[in-house]
Design a protein around this motif. Structure first.
Motif, short mmCIF file in Angstrom:
data_model
loop_
_atom_site.label_atom_id
_atom_site.label_comp_id
_atom_site.label_asym_id
_atom_site.label_seq_id
_atom_site.Cartn_x
_atom_site.Cartn_y
_atom_site.Cartn_z
N PHE A 1 0.86 -1.19 0.00
CA PHE A 1 0.00 0.00 0.00
C PHE A 1 0.89 1.23 0.00
O PHE A 1 1.80 1.33 0.82
CB PHE A 1 -0.89 0.03 1.26
N LEU A 2 0.59 2.15 -0.90
CA LEU A 2 1.35 3.40 -0.91
C LEU A 2 0.48 4.49 -0.31
O LEU A 2 -0.64 4.71 -0.77
CB LEU A 2 1.76 3.77 -2.34
N LEU A 3 1.00 5.14 0.72
CA LEU A 3 0.22 6.15 1.44
C LEU A 3 1.01 7.45 1.44
O LEU A 3 2.03 7.58 2.12
CB LEU A 3 -0.01 5.65 2.87
N THR A 4 0.53 8.40 0.64
CA THR A 4 1.29 9.64 0.48
C THR A 4 0.51 10.87 0.92
O THR A 4 -0.72 10.87 0.90
CB THR A 4 1.73 9.82 -1.00
N GLY A 5 1.23 11.90 1.29
CA GLY A 5 0.62 13.18 1.63
C GLY A 5 0.34 14.03 0.41
O GLY A 5 -0.24 15.11 0.53
N ARG A 6 0.75 13.55 -0.76
CA ARG A 6 0.46 14.32 -1.97
C ARG A 6 -1.05 14.39 -2.19
O ARG A 6 -1.77 13.46 -1.85
CB ARG A 6 1.08 13.62 -3.19
N PRO A 7 -1.53 15.48 -2.80
CA PRO A 7 -2.97 15.62 -3.02
C PRO A 7 -3.48 14.74 -4.17
O PRO A 7 -2.72 14.39 -5.07
CB PRO A 7 -3.13 17.10 -3.37
N GLU A 8 -4.75 14.42 -4.08
CA GLU A 8 -5.43 13.61 -5.10
C GLU A 8 -5.16 14.14 -6.52
O GLU A 8 -5.03 13.37 -7.47
CB GLU A 8 -6.94 13.64 -4.79
N ALA A 9 -5.06 15.46 -6.65
CA ALA A 9 -4.84 16.07 -7.96
C ALA A 9 -3.53 15.61 -8.60
O ALA A 9 -3.36 15.71 -9.82
CB ALA A 9 -4.83 17.60 -7.83
N GLN A 10 -2.62 15.09 -7.79
CA GLN A 10 -1.33 14.66 -8.37
C GLN A 10 -1.30 13.15 -8.64
O GLN A 10 -0.24 12.57 -8.83
CB GLN A 10 -0.18 15.08 -7.45
N ARG A 11 -2.47 12.51 -8.65
CA ARG A 11 -2.50 11.05 -8.83
C ARG A 11 -1.86 10.63 -10.14
O ARG A 11 -0.97 9.75 -10.14
CB ARG A 11 -3.95 10.53 -8.76
N ASN A 12 -2.25 11.24 -11.23
CA ASN A 12 -1.75 10.75 -12.53
C ASN A 12 -0.24 10.92 -12.68
O ASN A 12 0.45 10.00 -13.09
CB ASN A 12 -2.49 11.44 -13.68
N VAL A 13 0.26 12.09 -12.31
CA VAL A 13 1.71 12.28 -12.45
C VAL A 13 2.48 11.39 -11.48
O VAL A 13 3.57 10.91 -11.80
CB VAL A 13 2.15 13.76 -12.22
N THR A 14 1.89 11.15 -10.33
CA THR A 14 2.58 10.30 -9.36
C THR A 14 2.67 8.86 -9.87
O THR A 14 3.71 8.21 -9.78
CB THR A 14 1.85 10.35 -8.00
N LYS A 15 1.55 8.40 -10.43
CA LYS A 15 1.54 7.05 -11.00
C LYS A 15 2.59 6.94 -12.11
O LYS A 15 3.37 5.98 -12.16
CB LYS A 15 0.16 6.79 -11.63
N LYS A 16 2.60 7.96 -12.97
CA LYS A 16 3.56 7.97 -14.07
C LYS A 16 4.99 7.91 -13.53
O LYS A 16 5.85 7.17 -14.01
CB LYS A 16 3.33 9.25 -14.88
N ASN A 17 5.22 8.69 -12.47
CA ASN A 17 6.56 8.75 -11.91
C ASN A 17 6.97 7.41 -11.27
O ASN A 17 8.09 6.94 -11.41
CB ASN A 17 6.64 9.87 -10.88
N LEU A 18 6.02 6.80 -10.56
CA LEU A 18 6.34 5.52 -9.91
C LEU A 18 6.71 4.47 -10.96
O LEU A 18 7.68 3.71 -10.79
CB LEU A 18 5.13 5.04 -9.09
N LEU A 19 5.96 4.45 -12.07
CA LEU A 19 6.26 3.49 -13.14
C LEU A 19 7.62 3.81 -13.77
O LEU A 19 8.43 2.91 -14.01
CB LEU A 19 5.15 3.53 -14.19
N TYR A 20 7.85 5.10 -13.98
CA TYR A 20 9.13 5.54 -14.53
C TYR A 20 10.30 5.07 -13.67
O TYR A 20 11.34 4.64 -14.16
CB TYR A 20 9.11 7.07 -14.63
#
Ligand SMILES: *[C@@H]1O[C@H](CO)[C@@H](O)[C@H](O)[C@H]1NC(C)=O
Ligand SMILES: *[C@@H]1O[C@H](CO)[C@@H](O)[C@H](O)[C@H]1NC(C)=O
Ligand SMILES: *[C@@H]1O[C@H](CO)[C@@H](O)[C@H](O)[C@H]1NC(C)=O
Length: 461
Positions: free
Chosen positions: A177-196
């Protein structure tokens, strides 16, 4: 007015007692006491060079002794930069991964998909060192504009040690489970970054929703972990670089603190391709010491053989004293915020000029009114303990609590918790609790603030 309402309690668990008594009294003949006490005496002059100061500062930050802090001290900019971009950061996080895996390998995976490991993202899975290199390594205030630009690039590299941990946990059968303080609005870029960065197949990716904005990180993350538990998940491990990732409720069975001397709290700020660890003893042993002090190592029995000389150097050289000094400064700055404490200090005024005892402890005793000493020593050692305390300069404690026969065989953390519960039942408010062992500080009836003293020599459960 009820007197106890004015009481300030300070629990002294017994670094001082143990060091002074065990190392000095028991191991050396009486006649050599004073010579050996010089090792930790007030008279000993320490040159507070920047490197030394900054390393001690890093210690207090990683152990959470410093509590909240906003910016790294100006004089430590170079130190933090060297730390983050050199071999130390890589080495420290590698040792955390080793600790995590040695725990993870003991967990029996039930096969029902409910055994999980929780990860924070920034400075845990992903590293933002490239950003911080551009923006002053924590010496500048958080800037939302430049930070969001960096996040939107989605090019933060993996922290190599964490990627290794992540993959190994997945192989062992943990759900992640990944639990971050980043806001929901950054979901797509965060996913992209994790895959990257190489992460795959997480079970869930949790962001701060709109309704959670403004919540303290420790509250937000605790609530999310409580929801996981309510769904039947068993949280075995939790990795994060912030204490707010690891404390609160629904705690993991074991939490693992990753190093981060750049910022405190959930504000984020960056990696060049880090050079591989050289495996030199000094780095390994420094990293080992960090995992021990942050309790990442959990129970350990002996100093690794190859670190013996370095730990000796640490304890008797110029490191141990400044580390404890900074601990005192942290404790004092908290103590001064406690209501009534400053008007009630007169009883301890005799202590101040005494030499030959541990600086840190003495200064603390001066600031507080009521001091309780809570030691794991047996009742049979009361007289010798009082004698050594007086001889090194401590006076006027309110209580000296030793292990009664009925407390024998109890885990230290249980025994000390029970004693603190008794104090609270008597109406005392426990503001501060310094100790060199995590078992001094954890458990129940915890102090408002706990202060971890350095001790890379032994571990008491
Ligand atoms: C943040 O950085 C931007 C771009 O460098 C700058 O224009 C802005 O003034 C900064 N904001 C603050 C609050 O410092
Ligand atoms: C995120 O991606 C999804 C699907 O790819 C898309 O529907 C959504 O609008 C995106 N959200 C944002 C905030 O860009
Ligand atoms: C400790 O000291 C007290 C009084 O000084 C004495 O009565 C007692 O027997 C001593 N206890 C031990 C265990 O030596």
């Amino acid at each position: 007015m009820d007197f106890s309402r004015f009481v300030v309690v300070l629990l002294f668990s017994c670094l001082i007692l143990r060091i002074v008594s065990q190392s000095v009294i028991q191991n050396w003949p009486e006649s050599r006491n004073s010579g050996n006490l010089d090792l930790i005496s007030i008279n000993r002059k320490i040159r507070r060079l920047d490197t030394l100061f900054c390393d001690s500062w890093r210690f207090t930050v990683e152990t959470n002794d410093a509590g909240f802090w906003e910016k790294i001290p100006k004089r430590c900019l170079r130190f933090v930069e060297d730390y983050m971009t050199g071999d130390r950061y890589v080495s420290d996080s590698d040792v955390v991964t080793d600790d995590s895996l040695s725990f993870a390998s003991t967990v029996e995976i039930a096969g029902d998909g409910k055994d999980i490991w929780v990860f924070d993202i920034d400075e845990t899975l992903l590293s933002n060192v490239p950003y911080y290199q551009l923006y002053g390594f924590g010496s500048e205030f958080y800037n939302e504009t430049t930070w969001d630009e960096w996040i939107n690039l989605a090019e933060a590299p993996a922290l190599p040690a964490s990627l290794r941990l992540y993959r190994e946990l997945r192989r062992l059968g943990f759900k992640v489970f990944l639990l971050t303080g980043r806001p929901e609005a950054q979901r797509n870029v965060t996913k992209k970054n994790l895959l990257y960065a190489g992460y795959r197949n997480w079970e869930r990716l949790i962001f701060r929703g709109d309704s959670e904005e403004g919540k303290r990180a420790v509250v937000y993350k605790s609530e999310k972990r409580m929801e996981m538990e309510a769904e039947g998940y068993r949280i075995h491990g939790n990795s994060g670089d912030q204490w707010s990732d690891l404390l609160g409720s629904a705690l993991a069975k074991r939490s693992f603190k990753l190093p981060n001397p750049v910022y405190y709290k959930v504000e984020i700020r960056a990696i060049l391709i880090l050079s591989p660890v050289t495996g030199r003893f000094r780095e390994f042993c420094d990293s080992w010491r960090l995992t021990v002090e942050t309790n990442n190592a959990g129970l350990w029995e002996k100093i690794p053989k190859r670190c013996l000389r370095l730990m000796q150097e640490y304890m008797t050289g110029e490191r141990y004293m400044p580390d404890s000094d900074i601990f005192t400064e942290d404790s004092m700055s908290f103590a001064s915020t406690v209501e009534d404490s400053m008007t009630l200090t007169t009883r301890c005024s005799l202590i101040c000029s005494t030499t030959n005892s541990m600086d840190s402890g003495l200064h603390l005793a001066v600031a507080m009114l009521q001091v309780f000493l809570l030691s794991g020593r047996p009742e049979a050692q009361r007289n010798t303990t009082e004698k050594i305390l007086l001889s090194v300069g401590y006076r006027n404690w309110e209580g000296l609590i030793l292990r009664a026969t009925s407390d024998e065989g109890k885990l230290a953390v249980v025994y000390k918790s029970e004693k603190r519960i008794e104090m609270e039942a008597e109406g005392y408010r426990i503001h501060g609790n310094p100790g060199d062992q995590w078992s001094d500080l954890l458990g129940f009836s915890m102090a408002k603030r706990s202060f971890k003293l350095p001790n890379p020599m032994y571990y008491i459960t």
